[in-house]
Design a protein around this motif. Structure first.
Motif, PDB file in Angstrom:
ATOM      1  N   ALA A   1      -5.866  -3.694  -2.195  1.00  0.00           N
ATOM      2  CA  ALA A   1      -4.405  -3.647  -2.230  1.00  0.00           C
ATOM      3  C   ALA A   1      -3.891  -3.732  -3.663  1.00  0.00           C
ATOM      4  O   ALA A   1      -2.721  -3.474  -3.909  1.00  0.00           O
ATOM      5  CB  ALA A   1      -3.812  -4.790  -1.408  1.00  0.00           C
ATOM      6  N   LEU A   2      -4.756  -4.085  -4.593  1.00  0.00           N
ATOM      7  CA  LEU A   2      -4.368  -4.219  -5.990  1.00  0.00           C
ATOM      8  C   LEU A   2      -4.563  -2.920  -6.768  1.00  0.00           C
ATOM      9  O   LEU A   2      -4.174  -2.843  -7.931  1.00  0.00           O
ATOM     10  CB  LEU A   2      -5.181  -5.337  -6.656  1.00  0.00           C
ATOM     11  CG  LEU A   2      -5.109  -6.696  -5.969  1.00  0.00           C
ATOM     12  CD1 LEU A   2      -6.053  -7.673  -6.633  1.00  0.00           C
ATOM     13  CD2 LEU A   2      -3.693  -7.226  -5.959  1.00  0.00           C
ATOM     14  N   LEU A   3      -5.168  -1.912  -6.143  1.00  0.00           N
ATOM     15  CA  LEU A   3      -5.398  -0.638  -6.807  1.00  0.00           C
ATOM     16  C   LEU A   3      -4.078   0.052  -7.110  1.00  0.00           C
ATOM     17  O   LEU A   3      -3.072  -0.155  -6.417  1.00  0.00           O
ATOM     18  CB  LEU A   3      -6.270   0.261  -5.933  1.00  0.00           C
ATOM     19  CG  LEU A   3      -7.670  -0.255  -5.618  1.00  0.00           C
ATOM     20  CD1 LEU A   3      -8.358   0.657  -4.621  1.00  0.00           C
ATOM     21  CD2 LEU A   3      -8.491  -0.401  -6.884  1.00  0.00           C
ATOM     22  N   ALA A   4      -4.077   0.904  -8.132  1.00  0.00           N
ATOM     23  CA  ALA A   4      -2.879   1.656  -8.485  1.00  0.00           C
ATOM     24  C   ALA A   4      -2.407   2.464  -7.280  1.00  0.00           C
ATOM     25  O   ALA A   4      -3.208   2.983  -6.508  1.00  0.00           O
ATOM     26  CB  ALA A   4      -3.190   2.584  -9.653  1.00  0.00           C
ATOM     27  N   ARG A   5      -1.109   2.549  -7.117  1.00  0.00           N
ATOM     28  CA  ARG A   5      -0.469   3.312  -6.047  1.00  0.00           C
ATOM     29  C   ARG A   5      -0.739   2.755  -4.652  1.00  0.00           C
ATOM     30  O   ARG A   5      -0.660   3.455  -3.660  1.00  0.00           O
ATOM     31  CB  ARG A   5      -0.856   4.781  -6.114  1.00  0.00           C
ATOM     32  CG  ARG A   5      -0.447   5.441  -7.400  1.00  0.00           C
ATOM     33  CD  ARG A   5      -0.816   6.907  -7.391  1.00  0.00           C
ATOM     34  NE  ARG A   5      -0.231   7.581  -8.524  1.00  0.00           N
ATOM     35  CZ  ARG A   5       0.927   8.242  -8.505  1.00  0.00           C
ATOM     36  NH1 ARG A   5       1.630   8.304  -7.413  1.00  0.00           N
ATOM     37  NH2 ARG A   5       1.366   8.831  -9.580  1.00  0.00           N
ATOM     38  N   SER A   6      -1.107   1.485  -4.562  1.00  0.00           N
ATOM     39  CA  SER A   6      -1.332   0.830  -3.271  1.00  0.00           C
ATOM     40  C   SER A   6      -0.385  -0.343  -3.127  1.00  0.00           C
ATOM     41  O   SER A   6       0.029  -0.947  -4.111  1.00  0.00           O
ATOM     42  CB  SER A   6      -2.772   0.324  -3.170  1.00  0.00           C
ATOM     43  OG  SER A   6      -3.673   1.391  -3.179  1.00  0.00           O
ATOM     44  N   SER A   7      -0.063  -0.653  -1.893  1.00  0.00           N
ATOM     45  CA  SER A   7       0.764  -1.823  -1.622  1.00  0.00           C
ATOM     46  C   SER A   7       0.278  -2.466  -0.330  1.00  0.00           C
ATOM     47  O   SER A   7      -0.276  -1.810   0.539  1.00  0.00           O
ATOM     48  CB  SER A   7       2.248  -1.440  -1.526  1.00  0.00           C
ATOM     49  OG  SER A   7       2.452  -0.452  -0.547  1.00  0.00           O
ATOM     50  N   LEU A   8       0.494  -3.769  -0.223  1.00  0.00           N
ATOM     51  CA  LEU A   8       0.049  -4.541   0.938  1.00  0.00           C
ATOM     52  C   LEU A   8       1.245  -4.778   1.855  1.00  0.00           C
ATOM     53  O   LEU A   8       2.280  -5.279   1.415  1.00  0.00           O
ATOM     54  CB  LEU A   8      -0.544  -5.870   0.472  1.00  0.00           C
ATOM     55  CG  LEU A   8      -1.151  -6.767   1.544  1.00  0.00           C
ATOM     56  CD1 LEU A   8      -2.351  -6.080   2.190  1.00  0.00           C
ATOM     57  CD2 LEU A   8      -1.571  -8.096   0.924  1.00  0.00           C
ATOM     58  N   TRP A   9       1.079  -4.418   3.148  1.00  0.00           N
ATOM     59  CA  TRP A   9       2.150  -4.546   4.121  1.00  0.00           C
ATOM     60  C   TRP A   9       1.692  -5.365   5.311  1.00  0.00           C
ATOM     61  O   TRP A   9       0.559  -5.264   5.741  1.00  0.00           O
ATOM     62  CB  TRP A   9       2.586  -3.164   4.617  1.00  0.00           C
ATOM     63  CG  TRP A   9       3.413  -2.443   3.612  1.00  0.00           C
ATOM     64  CD1 TRP A   9       2.964  -1.752   2.530  1.00  0.00           C
ATOM     65  CD2 TRP A   9       4.835  -2.367   3.581  1.00  0.00           C
ATOM     66  NE1 TRP A   9       4.021  -1.247   1.828  1.00  0.00           N
ATOM     67  CE2 TRP A   9       5.178  -1.608   2.451  1.00  0.00           C
ATOM     68  CE3 TRP A   9       5.840  -2.869   4.401  1.00  0.00           C
ATOM     69  CZ2 TRP A   9       6.503  -1.337   2.121  1.00  0.00           C
ATOM     70  CZ3 TRP A   9       7.151  -2.591   4.066  1.00  0.00           C
ATOM     71  CH2 TRP A   9       7.473  -1.839   2.944  1.00  0.00           C
ATOM     72  N   ALA A  10       2.602  -6.157   5.841  1.00  0.00           N
ATOM     73  CA  ALA A  10       2.392  -6.879   7.090  1.00  0.00           C
ATOM     74  C   ALA A  10       3.255  -6.190   8.147  1.00  0.00           C
ATOM     75  O   ALA A  10       4.416  -5.875   7.892  1.00  0.00           O
ATOM     76  CB  ALA A  10       2.801  -8.333   6.941  1.00  0.00           C
ATOM     77  N   VAL A  11       2.661  -5.942   9.312  1.00  0.00           N
ATOM     78  CA  VAL A  11       3.375  -5.253  10.387  1.00  0.00           C
ATOM     79  C   VAL A  11       3.223  -6.090  11.652  1.00  0.00           C
ATOM     80  O   VAL A  11       2.161  -6.147  12.256  1.00  0.00           O
ATOM     81  CB  VAL A  11       2.810  -3.834  10.609  1.00  0.00           C
ATOM     82  CG1 VAL A  11       3.602  -3.123  11.688  1.00  0.00           C
ATOM     83  CG2 VAL A  11       2.818  -3.037   9.312  1.00  0.00           C
ATOM     84  N   CYS A  12       4.292  -6.739  12.053  1.00  0.00           N
ATOM     85  CA  CYS A  12       4.265  -7.623  13.214  1.00  0.00           C
ATOM     86  C   CYS A  12       4.442  -6.825  14.506  1.00  0.00           C
ATOM     87  O   CYS A  12       5.030  -5.740  14.515  1.00  0.00           O
ATOM     88  CB  CYS A  12       5.375  -8.660  13.091  1.00  0.00           C
ATOM     89  SG  CYS A  12       5.325  -9.919  14.388  1.00  0.00           S
ATOM     90  N   GLY A  13       3.968  -7.382  15.586  1.00  0.00           N
ATOM     91  CA  GLY A  13       4.118  -6.769  16.896  1.00  0.00           C
ATOM     92  C   GLY A  13       5.571  -6.648  17.337  1.00  0.00           C
ATOM     93  O   GLY A  13       5.892  -5.825  18.188  1.00  0.00           O
ATOM     94  N   CYS A  14       6.455  -7.438  16.740  1.00  0.00           N
ATOM     95  CA  CYS A  14       7.874  -7.379  17.094  1.00  0.00           C
ATOM     96  C   CYS A  14       8.561  -6.179  16.445  1.00  0.00           C
ATOM     97  O   CYS A  14       9.722  -5.915  16.734  1.00  0.00           O
ATOM     98  CB  CYS A  14       8.581  -8.669  16.695  1.00  0.00           C
ATOM     99  SG  CYS A  14       8.835  -8.861  14.912  1.00  0.00           S
TER     100      CYS A  14
END
Length: 92
Positions: free
Chosen positions: A20-33
């Motif tokens: 997730a730290l690589l260039a052009r990457s982002s970390l996302w959380a996606v909840c069931g709601c």
């Protein structure tokens, strides 16, 4: 070509926080709601968790709906959701 790419693991649980730290990457959380939020990995990196699989970090997230585990995914920078975001936070 657009920045819309997903990093797809060969096996479930293979993705590590460092990816997730690589260039052009982002970390996302996606909840069931349905709630989604970009997650800043800096606190986890500061704890030395760069090599941890994302699945092991999911219980460290809390959603406003009350969920005590929120799935994580790595997205390209151009893959922002169309709707509202936020409400998911690092718990520990």
């Amino acid at each position: 070509m657009a920045d819309a790419h997903r990093i797809i693991p060969l096996e479930p649980g293979e993705l590590k926080l460092a990816q997730a730290l690589l260039a052009r990457s982002s970390l996302w959380a996606v909840c069931g709601c349905g709630r989604e939020a970009v997650i800043d990995p800096a606190p986890w990196v500061g704890q030395g968790l760069k090599r941890q699989p994302l699945a092991q970090l999911e219980p460290r997230l809390r959603c406003r709906c009350g969920a005590r585990r929120v799935p994580l995914e790595i997205r390209g920078l151009a893959e922002a959701p169309g709707g509202p975001t936020g409400g998911i936070h690092i718990f520990r």
